[in-house]
Design a protein around this motif. Sequence first.
Motif, PDB file in Angstrom:
ATOM      1  N   ARG A 101       2.262  11.649  -4.366  1.00  0.00           N
ATOM      2  CA  ARG A 101       3.219  10.539  -4.353  1.00  0.00           C
ATOM      3  C   ARG A 101       4.151  10.631  -3.146  1.00  0.00           C
TER       4      ARG A 101
ATOM      5  N   GLN B  60       3.151   9.047   0.132  1.00  0.00           N
ATOM      6  CA  GLN B  60       3.306   7.610   0.329  1.00  0.00           C
ATOM      7  C   GLN B  60       4.594   7.294   1.094  1.00  0.00           C
ATOM      8  N   TYR B  61       5.529   8.221   1.073  1.00  0.00           N
ATOM      9  CA  TYR B  61       6.819   8.010   1.723  1.00  0.00           C
ATOM     10  C   TYR B  61       6.923   8.707   3.079  1.00  0.00           C
TER      11      TYR B  61
ATOM     12  N   LYS C  34      10.724   8.266  -6.306  1.00  0.00           N
ATOM     13  CA  LYS C  34      11.632   7.133  -6.106  1.00  0.00           C
ATOM     14  C   LYS C  34      13.074   7.608  -5.963  1.00  0.00           C
TER      15      LYS C  34
ATOM     16  N   TYR D  57       7.218   3.407  -4.301  1.00  0.00           N
ATOM     17  CA  TYR D  57       5.774   3.312  -4.490  1.00  0.00           C
ATOM     18  C   TYR D  57       5.436   3.606  -5.941  1.00  0.00           C
TER      19      TYR D  57
ATOM     20  N   THR E 103       9.027  -2.153  -5.979  1.00  0.00           N
ATOM     21  CA  THR E 103       8.051  -1.071  -5.835  1.00  0.00           C
ATOM     22  C   THR E 103       6.752  -1.604  -5.264  1.00  0.00           C
ATOM     23  N   LEU E 104       6.257  -0.959  -4.232  1.00  0.00           N
ATOM     24  CA  LEU E 104       4.995  -1.340  -3.609  1.00  0.00           C
ATOM     25  C   LEU E 104       3.850  -0.843  -4.484  1.00  0.00           C
TER      26      LEU E 104
ATOM     27  N   GLU F 117      -1.095  -1.828  -1.335  1.00  0.00           N
ATOM     28  CA  GLU F 117      -0.992  -1.819   0.120  1.00  0.00           C
ATOM     29  C   GLU F 117      -2.432  -1.733   0.622  1.00  0.00           C
TER      30      GLU F 117
ATOM     31  N   THR G  48       3.844  -4.112   5.177  1.00  0.00           N
ATOM     32  CA  THR G  48       4.893  -3.322   4.536  1.00  0.00           C
ATOM     33  C   THR G  48       6.265  -3.648   5.101  1.00  0.00           C
TER      34      THR G  48
END
Length: 744
Positions: free
Chosen positions: A257, A260-261, A320, A348, A389-390, A393, A625
């Motif tokens: 996770r 993703q950032y 998050k 995400y 929240t994405l 993508e 994005t």
Amino acid sequence: MRVYCLILAFVCSSVFAKEAEINEGVWIDGNSFYKSIKHKKKSTIYFSDWSVYVDQFLADEDYYVAVQLDKSFNPLLNTEISLPSLTTIAAIADKKLRLEYFGFLESFGRTKGVNHMVLPDTAGFTLLEKEVLKEANEHSPFYFVSKSSLSHSIPDSKKAFESETMDQPTIWVAEQDHNISKLKRWSNKLTSEAIAAFYDQLRKSKDEKFIPVYALPSSLSNSIFSLSVVAIDRYRQLPLRDETITYLGIDRELRSRLKQYANVLDYRMPGVRCLVDRREYRMDLEAGDIAIQYGLSTDIETALSLPEISIDNMDVSIAKMLFGSHEMRGRASHPYARSIRDFSYLGYSDPDIEGFNANHLNRIDSLAAEAIKKLATPGIQLAVVRNGTLIAEKTYGYFTYDSLHEVSKNTVYDIASITKVIATLPAIALLIDQGKISLDDSLSMHLDAFKSSNKSSVSIRQLLSHNAGLLSYVPFWSMMMDGDRLDAFYYKTPEDEKNDVRTYGLEPDPSMADSLKSFIVKSKLIKNPQEYRYSDLGFMILHLLVEQVSGMPFEEFLVTNFYQPMGLSSTTFNPIRKGISPQDITPTEYDNRYRNYQVWGEVHDRNALVFGGAAGHAGLFSTATDLAKMMYMFMNDGYYGGRQYLSSATIDQLNVRYFEKNRRGLGWDKKDGKKDSASSLASDRSYGHTGFTGTMVWADPEEDLIYVFLSNRIYPDANNRRLMELNTRTHIHDVIYQALENYE
């Protein structure tokens, strides 16, 4: 018949001042246990080790047992249910949620056969923890019992036990060694049939109403988790905005996770912020590390302190919180603990977590594949956002039909007319917020060149709504041509004129822009200036107005006030001049009318090109994005990433129709049920825009939903209309809404 139930316990490390070493126990009704001495009073006796007898206790209706709670606040240790500790509950600032949890805990306990829960001593507890104990007692004083009425020891002799028993039920403490043999003899008598009969009797009981609660409801557990996370942040390192971080831990889902950032390393590197996950086992910390852990610790400078309670998709919530798209509101007595608000950075998540039927959402893939197969566009990039929240993508296809260079999430597209709402609209809105202009100002109030023109009384509101009586499109660029060549005036050098070298795409000539501005001022109006007519000219004029009023170049004003602080690194005019490689930019058409070369990395729109590539109607390049972030800022009342970019009052004025027979708001396109680009399932409050190159953005406040679609459908020929004929953009939008409706 009264049903007597057993209560299991998790006893505080300081159950009583004299017996601090006791850490586990169960209270058993003396009336049942002392049948042999015919004791008629109801007194409860304590045993220090009860875990091996849990099933037997719960199966016997004659036992009336009270739970001794400690800081774990968990009455039934043998269950798979993870309940929040006293520290977790104390960290919740929402009193209503705490009371809701007390109600659940009582229902849970009574269902399991727990008749009372005895609250622990408050010695050594924080003020917040003491507050919780007081609230629990006040919420249900006959269920959450204070220890002040309990006896500290049981008399040694039978005679003393009988004589000292009070008229009301009393809880005593017993040494297990003296009584364990009797307990074993009792427990061995029970059969599986007896246990089943007890549970059946418990459920059918008419004297006691038991609510069948066997697990903490997911909504309640998620609320408790979300509202009790504490950030210990002495040096204010959270939320993270690093492009690269180090993660040291064994949680693979969280590691995935975090990727993703940011780029995630699994080793320390100088200058790279390090997350150390200490939840599973203790790991050493170094100065500057951020710990992810359960509970509070006074020796840690920066930590995300989590409640020790299991929730689904914990990796999503933790990521998050770390990156500022989910707030941390837990309270704590720690001197450097602080609440961190929702900074509204895009987070995400996964489709099913945010309410989508993931299988239905996968139908997007087939629609995209069909468009590419039928040569409607060589590639597609899209993003779907819900609840900030994405959740999708996606990328499909290639830069060109030769299938050599795949589209990625970092691929940059010419977004054409979406420039109107991602550049010009926020610029105008900000000038309104600053009090420098108002919607009903006329052009002549701000632009001297228009004072004697046919547009002098046209207002900013009319320009934004395409209701200013302007022509739809004028090929101003063609006014600089002499036959099939440029007018000699616009070539940079005699050598360029001789060889017909047109390099203005990368090095625009200022004289071209000056000519263009003059052409705009002198342009004609339509026959009925009061009717709606979509027009690029209005946003070219707004571009000039922004520069005049702000005193800054159009692009600089946007970069300074929006793109740079929002972290929109791929959103720019003239991307090649900004250092973005052509290998990261999709090409558009081969321009055989003006440039005589393949357009790649410079604006497709020829009028925008004459403006120097940065215009109010076209010229912006971006990714799905980045555009999702900008749309989220608009839908989030102008707030993004911890900063208020635009006021909610100004934003509210944009999504409104002001003119009859005109579906447009201010800048935004709206639905009218006739020529809608958006799904028919989108709400009337929704808004967005499309672009000539095959692009679309759309936001729906009703569903907290954002959709971004990018393509280069005009490669290599701008006359390619297959994307519109297939209606791919709208059909994909339909699928997104259908995936919400079919969520299970």
